[in-house]
Design a protein around this motif. Sequence first.
Motif, PDB file in Angstrom:
ATOM      1  N   ASP A 126       0.827  -1.208   0.000  1.00  0.00           N
ATOM      2  CA  ASP A 126       0.000   0.000   0.000  1.00  0.00           C
ATOM      3  C   ASP A 126       0.863   1.261   0.000  1.00  0.00           C
ATOM      4  N   ALA A 127       1.934   1.211   0.768  1.00  0.00           N
ATOM      5  CA  ALA A 127       2.752   2.409   0.950  1.00  0.00           C
ATOM      6  C   ALA A 127       3.674   2.675  -0.232  1.00  0.00           C
ATOM      7  N   THR A 128       4.088   1.618  -0.934  1.00  0.00           N
ATOM      8  CA  THR A 128       5.094   1.799  -1.984  1.00  0.00           C
ATOM      9  C   THR A 128       4.529   1.832  -3.398  1.00  0.00           C
ATOM     10  N   PHE A 129       3.235   1.551  -3.569  1.00  0.00           N
ATOM     11  CA  PHE A 129       2.693   1.558  -4.934  1.00  0.00           C
ATOM     12  C   PHE A 129       2.766   2.976  -5.494  1.00  0.00           C
ATOM     13  N   PRO A 130       3.355   3.151  -6.693  1.00  0.00           N
ATOM     14  CA  PRO A 130       3.543   4.508  -7.237  1.00  0.00           C
ATOM     15  C   PRO A 130       2.227   5.121  -7.697  1.00  0.00           C
ATOM     16  N   GLU A 131       2.274   6.412  -7.960  1.00  0.00           N
ATOM     17  CA  GLU A 131       1.084   7.099  -8.459  1.00  0.00           C
ATOM     18  C   GLU A 131       0.685   6.549  -9.825  1.00  0.00           C
ATOM     19  N   MET A 132       1.671   6.127 -10.604  1.00  0.00           N
ATOM     20  CA  MET A 132       1.393   5.592 -11.941  1.00  0.00           C
ATOM     21  C   MET A 132       2.392   4.484 -12.246  1.00  0.00           C
ATOM     22  N   PHE A 133       1.913   3.413 -12.858  1.00  0.00           N
ATOM     23  CA  PHE A 133       2.770   2.291 -13.236  1.00  0.00           C
ATOM     24  C   PHE A 133       2.495   1.962 -14.697  1.00  0.00           C
ATOM     25  N   ILE A 134       3.533   2.039 -15.529  1.00  0.00           N
ATOM     26  CA  ILE A 134       3.376   1.805 -16.967  1.00  0.00           C
ATOM     27  C   ILE A 134       3.905   0.413 -17.304  1.00  0.00           C
ATOM     28  N   VAL A 135       3.122  -0.350 -18.037  1.00  0.00           N
ATOM     29  CA  VAL A 135       3.506  -1.716 -18.386  1.00  0.00           C
ATOM     30  C   VAL A 135       3.252  -1.952 -19.870  1.00  0.00           C
ATOM     31  N   SER A 136       4.181  -2.628 -20.510  1.00  0.00           N
ATOM     32  CA  SER A 136       4.013  -2.958 -21.923  1.00  0.00           C
ATOM     33  C   SER A 136       3.003  -4.086 -22.076  1.00  0.00           C
ATOM     34  N   THR A 137       2.176  -3.992 -23.107  1.00  0.00           N
ATOM     35  CA  THR A 137       1.195  -5.050 -23.381  1.00  0.00           C
ATOM     36  C   THR A 137       1.597  -5.915 -24.567  1.00  0.00           C
TER      37      THR A 137
END
Length: 777
Positions: free
Chosen positions: A508-519
Amino acid sequence: MADYKETRNLRFKYRSLLIGVVASGVVLAIVIGLAVGLTIQRCNERKQEIVHVGLLFPTNDESADGMREAAMMAVDDIRVHREKVPSAADIQVHTGDYDGSPDGALQTFRRLYSQQDVRLFVGPDTSSHAVHVAEWAMVNAPDAVFISPRATSERLANATNAIRLSMGDHALALALYLKMQSNSVSVVIPVHIEDIYSTGLVQRIRDLADDMMDDIAVTTSISYAPGTITNKEEAGRLTEQLRDALRDNPDAVVLLVSYSEAQVILEAANGDSTLLGRMWYTGDSLALREDILSSDDAKQSAQMVSLYGLAYAGEELHSKRRMRKMQKLADRLKRSPPMFAPLAYDAVNLIYDTCQIMQTTDAQVVLAHLTREAEWQNGLSGRLAIDSQMGRAFGDFLHSFVAPQIPDIGKVTVAMTGSWILDGLSQVSHDDGSDQQGGRRSEPEVAVSDMMSMSAVMSTAMSSASIFNRSDVMALKAKAGNDCHNAKFFITATDPATYMQVEHDFTDATFPEMFIVSTAYGYSLQMSCDKPEGPVVLDVLCPPSTNPRDNMACVETVTYPVTDQGGRRRLLLSTGTIGAIGECIGEVAGCAVCFGTRVLFESSILDSAAACAEPCAFGIGGTCGNAIGEGIGDAVAATVICTELFVQGHLDAQTYLADAAFGRQLAAESPHVMEGYHTLASPIVWLMQRSDTATDIVKTFALPWAQHMSYLQGMADEGDEFGAVVMEIGMTLSGAVGRVTQGTRAVIALGDVILIPVLIAMVTIVACLAMCNFGMK
């Protein structure tokens, strides 16, 4: 006496006939034996035939090491094939490692040629080395043939003994020039090593700028001799020249055409705003080099200048087979494989397959066949066609650049090993108007890349990405209720450039505001949290996508505790489930909640919709569980038995996704087969859910079938022979049942059609009689 003589004559006659027959049989047996013996001898000789291949790769380059391993992986695959086809020729590899200089390559070639009698070679892989060796061999070793995976120099077009599996410098220069043109570049300052490849590429770009008469100007080069830049201090003298040139040209960009010395050049440029205030282009795959990405100073400089490069990749960059092979290669290397490793893999197979087709190991016969007939469709680098200039005629250039530095890593995380591909591919193609029949050319030659026009190079977006927003992921967690503690998030993806698996885990504490992942190759998200009755786990499995507009159907599973059964239950959901049961929030009597997710490209991956008015209770045998069973979407409904095997943990995620894709395709093409399959499979699944013995029996047949479906979808290297038989029987039986079911439904529907008018007529008659009676009264 006469009778005695006559009898004796007959005995003599029959005895002579018998002796003749026996003698003839003996002679015939000898002839047959000799024929069989000669056949066996020839078969044995055929079995003992060996294709000798020499590998010419330098020892001082990590990318060359990766290509060598790719070639050896091809040898291993050939030997596996030979175990199944014993009559196939064997292959023997002679490794010719050298010190990384053109003379070293030549000396190693001469040793393998004279001492090991090798005539077929893979390599050298750089233009300078390949030209040096090939031109010497034309005079002194005319029966030697070279297939260079990566050399692009057009001087090899004049060599009669070398084939390039990459396109020539002209195509590379054209693609790079058009990219700079699209970026409105006005001045280019070339910085390059003084070798055949670099000087040739820079000259090509300079010629294009002169011919096009546009606003791009290429200045005088800043060059250096091979071996003169080995450390940061030596690179500093070069960057001083570059700094002066940039001051004189405020609008200029840098074209760096280099090799391993690029690392120290970027390190020397670190911290210099004049050097790093412009974009840097490169003619090769510097943006993917691990020595740059592993050096803090070099990587920071590469991020500041958005180091941008092109690498020839062949065709079918996103093919599943290519991905699997390169991931296997990564396991062997213990690091990312070079982008052009598939070319080395294909070079070995091309030599071996040609020897098999022509039934000879004569190098000149092999060369003649390759230049006359080469149209190979099964390689890792896609379609292979050799033009009259002894080079690759078609293919794509991979655009890659080092992702810009993210100021606050706590806000944005990119699931990449180093570089991000957003520009996609430049596809070089040429329509020569020849008739294509049966997958083969009707013309003896394919188009020469030198003859391609400006319009032949097209840029198409081939990469796509999904974005995890923190707020949406937290909303997903909130659906599990307020008593969901110690939440953990695990994301697994595949780097689109290197094929390496990328794994990230958050709290919960470390999840970033945005996470980009290749599809491009699919990905998975898992969320788990602890609840009083036990842990709840959500898995989201998303199949590969190569276009942002693809309708990616993700499959979700929810595992939750079932306290009164002493075990755990996993439910499958999909995009279609949401429409059937709605999105629910809440929890009743130790039952988990319904999760609904939606994939959006270029936006949020997890869509948190409004809560349902009524909570959705997962009571054992309750209505919600039944609703889910009835509301499974197309992504999972297509594979009923495979779904249950996956639920019970007998089927891995990738195979399940491949089977689901096969089911969707089958449902679209043969709906009666799918309907019959569901009719037959539903009671089987009912038994599997209640009996381990039933599951054991079913998986004996179903797992080979699943493996074969995965093979048909391109997710496995080999099919399953037993699975193919089970599939044939199952589809035939399902098709018959489906036809009967559809026929029965049609009869019932016809009955409804007849019954409805009858009912209407009866109602009308009754109404008329009632009205008449009312009127009479």
